[in-house]
Design a protein around this motif. Structure first.
Motif, PDB file in Angstrom:
ATOM      1  N   GLN A 181       0.826  -1.214   0.000  1.00  0.00           N
ATOM      2  CA  GLN A 181       0.000   0.000   0.000  1.00  0.00           C
ATOM      3  C   GLN A 181       0.854   1.256   0.000  1.00  0.00           C
ATOM      4  N   ALA A 182       1.981   1.229   0.733  1.00  0.00           N
ATOM      5  CA  ALA A 182       2.883   2.383   0.742  1.00  0.00           C
ATOM      6  C   ALA A 182       3.490   2.595  -0.642  1.00  0.00           C
ATOM      7  N   PHE A 183       3.818   1.492  -1.321  1.00  0.00           N
ATOM      8  CA  PHE A 183       4.355   1.584  -2.687  1.00  0.00           C
ATOM      9  C   PHE A 183       3.337   2.242  -3.609  1.00  0.00           C
ATOM     10  N   ILE A 184       2.080   1.803  -3.498  1.00  0.00           N
ATOM     11  CA  ILE A 184       1.029   2.355  -4.359  1.00  0.00           C
ATOM     12  C   ILE A 184       0.866   3.857  -4.126  1.00  0.00           C
ATOM     13  N   ARG A 185       0.813   4.256  -2.855  1.00  0.00           N
ATOM     14  CA  ARG A 185       0.642   5.687  -2.545  1.00  0.00           C
ATOM     15  C   ARG A 185       1.803   6.508  -3.093  1.00  0.00           C
ATOM     16  N   PHE A 186       3.021   5.993  -2.905  1.00  0.00           N
ATOM     17  CA  PHE A 186       4.196   6.748  -3.349  1.00  0.00           C
ATOM     18  C   PHE A 186       4.234   6.863  -4.874  1.00  0.00           C
ATOM     19  N   LYS A 187       3.939   5.784  -5.560  1.00  0.00           N
ATOM     20  CA  LYS A 187       3.972   5.813  -7.023  1.00  0.00           C
ATOM     21  C   LYS A 187       2.883   6.730  -7.585  1.00  0.00           C
ATOM     22  N   ARG A 188       1.736   6.766  -6.938  1.00  0.00           N
ATOM     23  CA  ARG A 188       0.683   7.669  -7.413  1.00  0.00           C
ATOM     24  C   ARG A 188       1.082   9.122  -7.173  1.00  0.00           C
ATOM     25  N   TRP A 189       1.757   9.368  -6.059  1.00  0.00           N
ATOM     26  CA  TRP A 189       2.241  10.729  -5.789  1.00  0.00           C
ATOM     27  C   TRP A 189       3.270  11.142  -6.844  1.00  0.00           C
ATOM     28  N   MET A 190       4.192  10.232  -7.170  1.00  0.00           N
ATOM     29  CA  MET A 190       5.197  10.545  -8.189  1.00  0.00           C
ATOM     30  C   MET A 190       4.552  10.770  -9.547  1.00  0.00           C
ATOM     31  N   SER A 209       1.743  11.978 -10.247  1.00  0.00           N
ATOM     32  CA  SER A 209       0.995  13.240 -10.316  1.00  0.00           C
ATOM     33  C   SER A 209       1.862  14.470 -10.071  1.00  0.00           C
ATOM     34  N   HIS A 210       3.158  14.248  -9.799  1.00  0.00           N
ATOM     35  CA  HIS A 210       4.027  15.390  -9.504  1.00  0.00           C
ATOM     36  C   HIS A 210       4.258  16.212 -10.774  1.00  0.00           C
ATOM     37  N   PRO A 211       4.056  17.524 -10.709  1.00  0.00           N
ATOM     38  CA  PRO A 211       4.153  18.350 -11.925  1.00  0.00           C
ATOM     39  C   PRO A 211       5.542  18.377 -12.556  1.00  0.00           C
ATOM     40  N   ASP A 212       6.594  18.143 -11.764  1.00  0.00           N
ATOM     41  CA  ASP A 212       7.948  18.192 -12.304  1.00  0.00           C
ATOM     42  C   ASP A 212       8.437  16.836 -12.809  1.00  0.00           C
ATOM     43  N   ARG A 213       7.625  15.813 -12.696  1.00  0.00           N
ATOM     44  CA  ARG A 213       8.022  14.467 -13.100  1.00  0.00           C
ATOM     45  C   ARG A 213       8.025  14.348 -14.613  1.00  0.00           C
ATOM     46  N   ASP A 214       9.051  13.675 -15.159  1.00  0.00           N
ATOM     47  CA  ASP A 214       9.118  13.413 -16.596  1.00  0.00           C
ATOM     48  C   ASP A 214       7.857  12.658 -17.027  1.00  0.00           C
ATOM     49  N   PRO A 215       7.183  13.090 -18.101  1.00  0.00           N
ATOM     50  CA  PRO A 215       5.926  12.448 -18.520  1.00  0.00           C
ATOM     51  C   PRO A 215       6.065  10.950 -18.773  1.00  0.00           C
ATOM     52  N   LEU A 216       7.176  10.526 -19.347  1.00  0.00           N
ATOM     53  CA  LEU A 216       7.380   9.096 -19.600  1.00  0.00           C
ATOM     54  C   LEU A 216       7.478   8.323 -18.283  1.00  0.00           C
ATOM     55  N   LYS A 217       8.182   8.908 -17.319  1.00  0.00           N
ATOM     56  CA  LYS A 217       8.312   8.252 -16.028  1.00  0.00           C
ATOM     57  C   LYS A 217       6.995   8.291 -15.260  1.00  0.00           C
ATOM     58  N   SER A 218       6.223   9.339 -15.426  1.00  0.00           N
ATOM     59  CA  SER A 218       4.925   9.450 -14.757  1.00  0.00           C
ATOM     60  C   SER A 218       3.990   8.326 -15.189  1.00  0.00           C
ATOM     61  N   ARG A 219       3.964   8.067 -16.507  1.00  0.00           N
ATOM     62  CA  ARG A 219       3.101   6.983 -16.998  1.00  0.00           C
ATOM     63  C   ARG A 219       3.554   5.640 -16.452  1.00  0.00           C
ATOM     64  N   ARG A 220       4.855   5.458 -16.344  1.00  0.00           N
ATOM     65  CA  ARG A 220       5.384   4.204 -15.784  1.00  0.00           C
ATOM     66  C   ARG A 220       5.040   4.088 -14.302  1.00  0.00           C
ATOM     67  N   ASP A 221       5.135   5.185 -13.575  1.00  0.00           N
ATOM     68  CA  ASP A 221       4.766   5.189 -12.155  1.00  0.00           C
ATOM     69  C   ASP A 221       3.315   4.756 -11.979  1.00  0.00           C
ATOM     70  N   ALA A 222       2.438   5.330 -12.790  1.00  0.00           N
ATOM     71  CA  ALA A 222       1.015   5.007 -12.701  1.00  0.00           C
ATOM     72  C   ALA A 222       0.759   3.545 -13.045  1.00  0.00           C
ATOM     73  N   LEU A 223       1.472   3.053 -14.046  1.00  0.00           N
ATOM     74  CA  LEU A 223       1.330   1.654 -14.461  1.00  0.00           C
ATOM     75  C   LEU A 223       1.746   0.715 -13.331  1.00  0.00           C
ATOM     76  N   GLN A 224       2.854   1.043 -12.660  1.00  0.00           N
ATOM     77  CA  GLN A 224       3.315   0.199 -11.565  1.00  0.00           C
ATOM     78  C   GLN A 224       2.352   0.248 -10.378  1.00  0.00           C
ATOM     79  N   ALA A 225       1.813   1.423 -10.091  1.00  0.00           N
ATOM     80  CA  ALA A 225       0.838   1.538  -9.007  1.00  0.00           C
ATOM     81  C   ALA A 225      -0.401   0.706  -9.312  1.00  0.00           C
ATOM     82  N   ASP A 226      -0.862   0.762 -10.559  1.00  0.00           N
ATOM     83  CA  ASP A 226      -2.035  -0.029 -10.950  1.00  0.00           C
ATOM     84  C   ASP A 226      -1.755  -1.528 -10.826  1.00  0.00           C
ATOM     85  N   ALA A 227      -0.553  -1.939 -11.227  1.00  0.00           N
ATOM     86  CA  ALA A 227      -0.196  -3.360 -11.178  1.00  0.00           C
ATOM     87  C   ALA A 227      -0.187  -3.881  -9.747  1.00  0.00           C
TER      88      ALA A 227
END
Length: 310
Positions: free
Chosen positions: A272-281, A283-301
């Protein structure tokens, strides 16, 4: 995600049972490291003989003059040391058999270098000061669930180790017992590891695999920057936003299997902590868009793993 085959699951369960028994046996064996011997005085008088306890590092301590009590201490210690050694040897041999079966049945898919690194940190007692965070934590979650995530979710060439700054003094003491630097510990795993001159919190080997060491953001009177040892060349730990939320949350521990069948324990975040952290990353405005999509994908998985298996 794809569930493991029944024979793979059965083999993993059997292998973990032996692995954990060996962990316990090695822990018990540490209590009998070093030795005991009878030290006679210059006159070699039996009455002037003393029982001496030696530590793993060579330090000595007298336990008293020879007597029925100290003789019992000596006999019990030597018997325990012998039994511990025999048990560790027997379980080590059993684990080697399971390593071969793991490989034959393709039970694991973690890179062998990662398992070797985790094993080295565990053997030296340094793993108590780190948590694995980032993409490699997914291996722990999928293993616990008995499934294989899509390779696109897991693909990575680096491992992130979150260091606990509050245990800095204990860490320095343990590190000094095993090596002069943290980089030196990594070199025992793979001699080709070198620090990147452009970012001294990263070591990279000749195959391009990276080890990053991160810490929480500076708080109050925290020192920064922090170098992990006084060695001329060693890691400078980098601050990571929100890292305190990863350090001070419930942990998650899982035995992993490499593609060559070797095994090691990974200590990481609870899912659960992993999911919260990845969702925060994500949605972070300074995060690289490619990395943001990967973060969201990992949180969903991981959310799917939690909902269906964990």
């Amino acid at each position: 995600m794809l569930e493991l085959k029944p024979d793979q699951t059965r083999q993993y369960i059997d292998a973990v049972a032996v692995f954990e028994a060996l962990e316990e046996a090695r822990s018990e064996a540490r209590s009998t490291q070093g030795g005991m011997y009878w030290h006679a005085g210059p006159t070699h008088n039996r009455a002037a003989t003393y029982l001496v306890r030696t530590s793993r590092t060579g330090a000595e301590k007298s336990l008293g003059a020879r007597s029925p009590e100290t003789e019992q201490i000596y006999e019990r210690f030597m018997a325990r040391k012998r039994d511990n050694g025999e048990r560790v040897l027997a379980l080590t041999q059993q684990l080697e058999q399971h390593r071969r079966l793991n490989r034959a049945l393709r039970v694991g898919r973690v890179e062998p270098l990662v398992v070797k690194l985790l094993s080295k940190l565990a053997a030296t007692g340094l793993m108590d000061h780190f948590r694995v965070v980032g993409t490699h934590a997914l291996y722990a979650y999928e293993t616990a669930a008995g499934v294989r995530l899509d390779t696109g979710v897991l693909s990575t060439r680096d491992i992130d180790l979150l260091w606990d700054t509050q245990k800095r003094v204990i860490f320095a003491t343990r590190l000094a017992r095993v090596d002069s630097s943290m980089l030196g510990v990594l070199k025992k795993v793979d001699p080709s590891f070198r620090l990147r001159k452009s970012q001294l919190y990263t070591a990279v080997n000749q195959d391009g695999f990276e080890v990053d060491i991160i810490r929480r953001m500076k708080v109050g009177g925290d020192d920064h920057p922090i170098k992990l040892s006084k060695a001329e060349e060693d890691f400078y730990v980098v601050q990571a936003p929100e890292a305190h939320k990863l350090l001070y949350t419930a942990g998650f521990s899982q035995v992993l299997v490499a593609t060559d069948g070797t095994m090691a324990r990974m200590n990481t975040l609870n899912p659960q902590a992993f999911i919260r952290f990845k969702r925060w990353m994500a949605s972070h405005p300074d995060r690289d868009p490619l990395k943001s999509r990967r973060d969201a994908l990992q949180a969903d998985a991981v959310q799917q793993l939690v909902d269906r298996y964990l």
